[in-house]
Design a protein around this motif. Structure first.
Motif, PDB file in Angstrom:
ATOM      1  N   ARG A 108       0.828  -1.208   0.000  1.00  0.00           N
ATOM      2  CA  ARG A 108       0.000   0.000   0.000  1.00  0.00           C
ATOM      3  C   ARG A 108       0.864   1.262   0.000  1.00  0.00           C
ATOM      4  O   ARG A 108       0.487   2.280  -0.595  1.00  0.00           O
ATOM      5  CB  ARG A 108      -0.947   0.019   1.198  1.00  0.00           C
ATOM      6  CG  ARG A 108      -2.155  -0.893   1.057  1.00  0.00           C
ATOM      7  CD  ARG A 108      -3.199  -0.621   2.130  1.00  0.00           C
ATOM      8  NE  ARG A 108      -4.368  -1.472   1.950  1.00  0.00           N
ATOM      9  CZ  ARG A 108      -4.516  -2.673   2.521  1.00  0.00           C
ATOM     10  NH1 ARG A 108      -3.556  -3.131   3.316  1.00  0.00           N
ATOM     11  NH2 ARG A 108      -5.596  -3.391   2.298  1.00  0.00           N
ATOM     12  N   MET A 109       1.992   1.203   0.651  1.00  0.00           N
ATOM     13  CA  MET A 109       2.881   2.363   0.653  1.00  0.00           C
ATOM     14  C   MET A 109       3.455   2.605  -0.742  1.00  0.00           C
ATOM     15  O   MET A 109       3.606   3.749  -1.178  1.00  0.00           O
ATOM     16  CB  MET A 109       3.997   2.151   1.667  1.00  0.00           C
ATOM     17  CG  MET A 109       3.497   2.041   3.099  1.00  0.00           C
ATOM     18  SD  MET A 109       2.636   3.535   3.637  1.00  0.00           S
ATOM     19  CE  MET A 109       4.014   4.653   3.762  1.00  0.00           C
ATOM     20  N   ARG A 110       3.754   1.518  -1.445  1.00  0.00           N
ATOM     21  CA  ARG A 110       4.247   1.668  -2.818  1.00  0.00           C
ATOM     22  C   ARG A 110       3.166   2.246  -3.724  1.00  0.00           C
ATOM     23  O   ARG A 110       3.457   3.050  -4.622  1.00  0.00           O
ATOM     24  CB  ARG A 110       4.740   0.311  -3.336  1.00  0.00           C
ATOM     25  CG  ARG A 110       5.873  -0.284  -2.491  1.00  0.00           C
ATOM     26  CD  ARG A 110       6.616  -1.362  -3.232  1.00  0.00           C
ATOM     27  NE  ARG A 110       5.819  -2.528  -3.554  1.00  0.00           N
ATOM     28  CZ  ARG A 110       5.727  -3.624  -2.806  1.00  0.00           C
ATOM     29  NH1 ARG A 110       6.374  -3.694  -1.638  1.00  0.00           N
ATOM     30  NH2 ARG A 110       5.000  -4.645  -3.203  1.00  0.00           N
ATOM     31  N   GLU A 111       1.912   1.871  -3.474  1.00  0.00           N
ATOM     32  CA  GLU A 111       0.814   2.449  -4.243  1.00  0.00           C
ATOM     33  C   GLU A 111       0.652   3.930  -3.923  1.00  0.00           C
ATOM     34  O   GLU A 111       0.328   4.742  -4.809  1.00  0.00           O
ATOM     35  CB  GLU A 111      -0.486   1.701  -3.956  1.00  0.00           C
ATOM     36  CG  GLU A 111      -0.548   0.326  -4.582  1.00  0.00           C
ATOM     37  CD  GLU A 111      -0.378   0.386  -6.094  1.00  0.00           C
ATOM     38  OE1 GLU A 111      -1.092   1.168  -6.749  1.00  0.00           O
ATOM     39  OE2 GLU A 111       0.494  -0.332  -6.614  1.00  0.00           O
ATOM     40  N   ALA A 112       0.858   4.295  -2.673  1.00  0.00           N
ATOM     41  CA  ALA A 112       0.782   5.710  -2.296  1.00  0.00           C
ATOM     42  C   ALA A 112       1.817   6.524  -3.052  1.00  0.00           C
ATOM     43  O   ALA A 112       1.555   7.656  -3.476  1.00  0.00           O
ATOM     44  CB  ALA A 112       0.968   5.863  -0.791  1.00  0.00           C
ATOM     45  N   ARG A 144       9.677  -0.089 -10.532  1.00  0.00           N
ATOM     46  CA  ARG A 144       8.251  -0.382 -10.441  1.00  0.00           C
ATOM     47  C   ARG A 144       7.429   0.886 -10.213  1.00  0.00           C
ATOM     48  O   ARG A 144       6.384   1.089 -10.822  1.00  0.00           O
ATOM     49  CB  ARG A 144       8.029  -1.383  -9.300  1.00  0.00           C
ATOM     50  CG  ARG A 144       6.590  -1.886  -9.215  1.00  0.00           C
ATOM     51  CD  ARG A 144       5.876  -1.253  -8.059  1.00  0.00           C
ATOM     52  NE  ARG A 144       4.465  -1.606  -8.115  1.00  0.00           N
ATOM     53  CZ  ARG A 144       3.481  -0.815  -7.736  1.00  0.00           C
ATOM     54  NH1 ARG A 144       3.748   0.389  -7.261  1.00  0.00           N
ATOM     55  NH2 ARG A 144       2.227  -1.195  -7.827  1.00  0.00           N
ATOM     56  N   ALA A 145       7.923   1.753  -9.334  1.00  0.00           N
ATOM     57  CA  ALA A 145       7.230   3.011  -9.059  1.00  0.00           C
ATOM     58  C   ALA A 145       7.162   3.877 -10.313  1.00  0.00           C
ATOM     59  O   ALA A 145       6.127   4.502 -10.589  1.00  0.00           O
ATOM     60  CB  ALA A 145       7.932   3.762  -7.938  1.00  0.00           C
ATOM     61  N   ALA A 146       8.249   3.923 -11.070  1.00  0.00           N
ATOM     62  CA  ALA A 146       8.276   4.737 -12.284  1.00  0.00           C
ATOM     63  C   ALA A 146       7.237   4.246 -13.284  1.00  0.00           C
ATOM     64  O   ALA A 146       6.458   5.029 -13.839  1.00  0.00           O
ATOM     65  CB  ALA A 146       9.672   4.713 -12.902  1.00  0.00           C
ATOM     66  N   ALA A 147       7.212   2.943 -13.520  1.00  0.00           N
ATOM     67  CA  ALA A 147       6.260   2.387 -14.481  1.00  0.00           C
ATOM     68  C   ALA A 147       4.822   2.585 -14.015  1.00  0.00           C
ATOM     69  O   ALA A 147       3.949   3.010 -14.785  1.00  0.00           O
ATOM     70  CB  ALA A 147       6.553   0.907 -14.696  1.00  0.00           C
TER      71      ALA A 147
END
Length: 255
Positions: A108-112, A144-147
């Motif tokens: 969830r933090m990565r989604e944030a 992953r965050a960039a994409a």
């Protein structure tokens, strides 16, 4: 009145937010209260965001209501970045904070992080693209965050932006084909994201995206092939060109 506006109104009338947010977080559960998180990000102050985002996995474990506070804190950084873009600047401190959170073990933090970056992108897509070009050369969860941040339909309405995102996906996919860390959770998270990101970028610019994806079907790499098959299953691609999807599904064994 939308749910977000309703929550914003309630927050303005609430003294201490923490008890209210914990109660209304939606956690534990499959979906956190995203409308409330957006309201917090729109109404909150920077000090609050930093206090919330400082809650680490020990203090706010996955699916615990306290994780929602951490989520809100990270999301709020996106609003601050968008505001700085409106002032013609980029706050390096906020970007550094988001990049750190991109490698959080909690999904969830990565989604944030992705949602915060998208907030910034709606204000300054060119700046987001430049920054994500750097993240795309970083660790797996930074890639992953960039994409994930860039592959958002609302951000890809201009052909040049979509073209640059396709360039970035090409580069990240090439790094997958050369990977030596395939058993890691970080690699798997990246692979999963690429399993849908290509389809989003292709729909935004089919004339460039379809040939780009076709080129990867000749790759012998099993993880690249898995990623391609996942994209072929996305309805957005079938709506774009059902015959193309059927042809490549058959050729790749996805049919």
């Amino acid at each position: 009145m939308s749910k977000v506006e309703d929550y914003r109104h309630k927050l303005r009338q609430t003294g201490s937010w923490d008890p209210f947010l914990l109660q209304e977080s939606g956690l534990p559960g499959p979906r956190g209260n995203l409308e409330l998180a957006r309201a917090v990000a729109e109404e909150g102050e920077e000090a609050l965001f930093h206090r919330y985002r400082a809650l680490d996995a020990a203090q706010a474990p996955t699916n615990d209501p306290r994780e929602f506070l951490a989520f809100c804190g990270v999301l709020g950084l996106g609003r601050l970045l968008a505001e700085s873009a409106g002032q013609g600047m980029v706050r390096a401190d906020l970007l550094a904070a988001l990049r750190g959170h991109a490698s959080d073990a909690r999904w969830r933090m990565r989604e944030a992080v992705a949602q915060a970056l998208q907030w910034w992108g709606r204000a300054d897509m060119d700046a987001l693209l430049v920054e994500m070009g750097d993240w795309a050369q970083g660790e797996r969860l930074e890639q992953r965050a960039a994409a994930a941040a860039l592959c958002e339909p609302a951000l890809l309405r201009e052909a040049e932006h979509a073209r640059r995102v396709l360039d970035l996906l090409d580069a990240i996919t090439a790094s997958i084909a050369e990977a030596g860390d395939r058993r890691s959770d970080e690699f798997r998270a990246l692979r999963k994201a690429l399993g849908y990101c290509w389809s989003v970028a292709i729909v935004a610019l089919p004339e460039a995206g379809l040939p780009r994806m076709e080129a990867w079907f000749s790759s012998p790499d099993p993880d690249v092939q898995w990623m391609l098959r996942q994209n072929l299953k996305k309805k957005r691609l079938a709506h774009l060109d059902a015959a193309w999807v059927a042809r490549w599904s058959q050729a790749s064994g996805a049919a």
